[in-house]
Every structure is written in structure tokens, then in C-alpha cells.
Scaffold this active site. Structure first.
Site: not given
Ligand code: DGL
Length: 279
Positions: A18-19, A81, A160, A192, A194
Site C-alpha cells: 500500500d502507499s 491499495c 497517517e 480506500c 486507510h
Molecule cells: N490506501 C490507499 C487506497 O486504498 C491509498 C491512499 C493514498 O495514499 O492516497 O487507495
């Protein structure tokens, strides 16, 4: 895929990326559903967020990380992600030597099974919403569902920064979610990885009548199915004291370690810094 699948080793780890920390919500579910699997995680903490970057950039980043995970001899890669799943998965599947699975298709499937009134909301990054990938997958299954997307770009930095329960997060969520409440959706995809970390805030604002869909559960289930089909399920439990899972980031390893330990039951001793640009 260039390698013969039969050469893959059931005892090899699963690569997950993931990011940043978001993919840990998927790792948590994988650890729960298939606890014998060893995981190699990569969080691209130097280049987060992905959600506001172009398809070309995200495809390049994802390709580098997939190549790094190949060096770790993984037997499969989970793109934990949504933005990378939306932008890069289709291209990478053709190039990478191991099977790959994303989070969007599984999430779309669950949403079609969940909605009763045919109005499904998706909250995600600008990239994922702009790609319209959720409505494409949902409307491939049925044309009877209206999909309403809403980009929530501030959620990733809030997560984050660890502001999971915070009045600032509450206020921003209220603004983002207002139009979805007005439209009367009954199902909301957390598009997402996150966002499950602020699930309680989102649920509080949407109300109990709206079902939140976290694609992580279905992704882990589909991963298990894929491994079963290819005889790649690991039958060796992780032993006490064994360094079962490995964590890599592109920056700020200590911050990542603290965060990861607050999410996962597994005690992470260290996260190593790797420059994904080298792969
Ligand atoms: N967690 C990621 C997603 O599911 C990326 C979020 C990001 O870095 O903008 O899209």
C-alpha cells in the site's frame, strides 16, 4: 505471467503493499483468515499519498514495489491499495510472475450483495473515484444499482497522522458524507484501505441504517480461495519466536512500527527501509 505456477512454493510468503499504513487493514484480515501465511508488507511511506497522483506515476510505483516483492520470493501479491488496484493492477498482472489480487473487485461484489435500495456510496481517493472502477465492476454484476462516488482526500493524511478519534476528523467526515446521507444510500464502500481505521467515525455520521463495506474481508477470502485452488496454502503454523512476517517501508520506519503495532496483534520488532525506486 511468465513463471510456471507449479514452481511456486506453498511455504513462500504473501506480498502485500500500500502507499502507507492503510494496507495493514488488509493484512489484519489475512492474518485472521489464513494465519499460517507469512507476509512481506511494503508501505510506500516516502511517497504517500497515492490518491492525488496520476495513473502513470501510480503504475510506476506499483511496478517497482511488485518487483521488490518478487525479490522476496513471494508466491502471490495483494495490492492492498484501491488506487493502485484501480490504476495499475490490470497492467501489472500481465508482467509479474506471481498471481496478483486487488481490493476493488472483492469490495464491489460485497456491495451488490449488501444493498437493498440499490443506492451504493463509495468513498475513496480522488484517483479511485476518478477512475470510476467501482461503478464499472458493480454495473458488470448488475445494472440496477446506482453508484455514487465521493472523493475524501483529507482522510488519508488524517489517518497517517493517527487522528483516528478526533474532532477534526469528525468535522471533515461530516462535510464529506453530507451529500451521501442526502441521497439516501444504504451501503457505503470504504474504498480506500486507510478508511477502516476511521470506521467508527464514519458509521456514527452515516447512522446505523447504512451498512459499511470493508473490502478487506472479501479480499482475504478470495486470496484464500486462490491459494487453495493452486495448492499454495501454507500448512506450517508460525512458531513462537519465529520471525514470521516482514515489514518494509520507504521512509520513517519507527513511526510505521508504532502505528502497525497499534493495529495488528502481531508484535512487529522492526520495519526496514527500502528505496522502492531501486527496483
Ligand atoms: N490506501 C490507499 C487506497 O486504498 C491509498 C491512499 C493514498 O495514499 O492516497 O487507495
Amino acid at each position: 505471467m511468465s513463471l510456471d505456477m507449479n514452481l511456486l512454493d506453498a511455504q513462500a510468503p504473501i506480498g502485500v503493499f500500500d502507499s502507507g499504513v492503510g494496507g495493514l487493514t488488509v493484512v489484519k484480515e489475512i492474518m485472521h483468515q489464513i494465519p499460517n501465511e507469512r507476509i512481506v508488507y511494503f508501505g510506500d511511506t516516502a511517497r504517500v499519498p497515492y490518491g492525488s497522483k496520476s495513473k502513470d506515476t501510480i503504475t510506476r510505483y506499483s511496478r517497482q514495489i511488485a518487483h521488490f516483492l518478487e525479490t522476496q520470493k513471494v508466491k502471490a501479491i495483494v495490492v492492498a491499495c484501491n488506487t493502485a488496484s484501480a490504476y495499475a493492477l490490470e497492467d501489472l498482472e500481465k508482467e509479474i510472475s506471481v498471481p496478483m489480487i486487488g481490493v476493488v473487485k472483492p469490495g464491489a461484489k460485497v456491495a451488490t450483495e449488501t444493498t437493498r435500495n440499490g443506492k451504493v456510496g463509495v468513498i475513496a481517493t480522488e484517483g479511485t473515484i476518478g477512475s470510476k472502477i467501482y461503478s464499472q465492476y458493480i454495473n458488470q454484476i448488475t445494472k440496477d444499482i446506482k453508484v455514487i462516488g465521493k472523493a475524501c482526500p483529507l482522510f488519508v493524511p488524517l489517518v497517517e497522522e493517527g487522528l483516528l478519534q478526533d474532532p477534526v476528523t469528525d468535522e471533515i467526515a461530516r462535510r464529506y458524507l453530507a451529500e451521501l446521507i442526502d441521497i439516501g444510500i444504504d451501503t457505503l464502500i470504504l474504498g480506500c484501505t486507510h478508511y477502516p481505521l476511521i470506521r467508527s467515525t464514519i458509521q456514527k455520521i452515516m447512522g446505523d441504517a447504512v451498512t459499511l463495506v470493508n473490502p478487506a474481508y472479501e479480499t482475504a477470502r478470495e486470496l484464500k480461495e486462490l491459494l487453495e485452488k493452486r495448492n499454495l496454502l501454507n500448512d506450517k503454523p508460525i512458531l513462537l519466536g519465529e520471525d514470521g512476517h516482514r515489514f518494509f517501508v520507504s521512509d520513517a520506519a519507527d513511526k510505521f512500527k508504532v502505528f502497525a503495532n497499534s493495529i495488528l496483534k502481531y508484535g512487529i520488532l522492526s520495519a526496514k527501509v527500502v528505496d522502492a525506486g531501486d527496483y
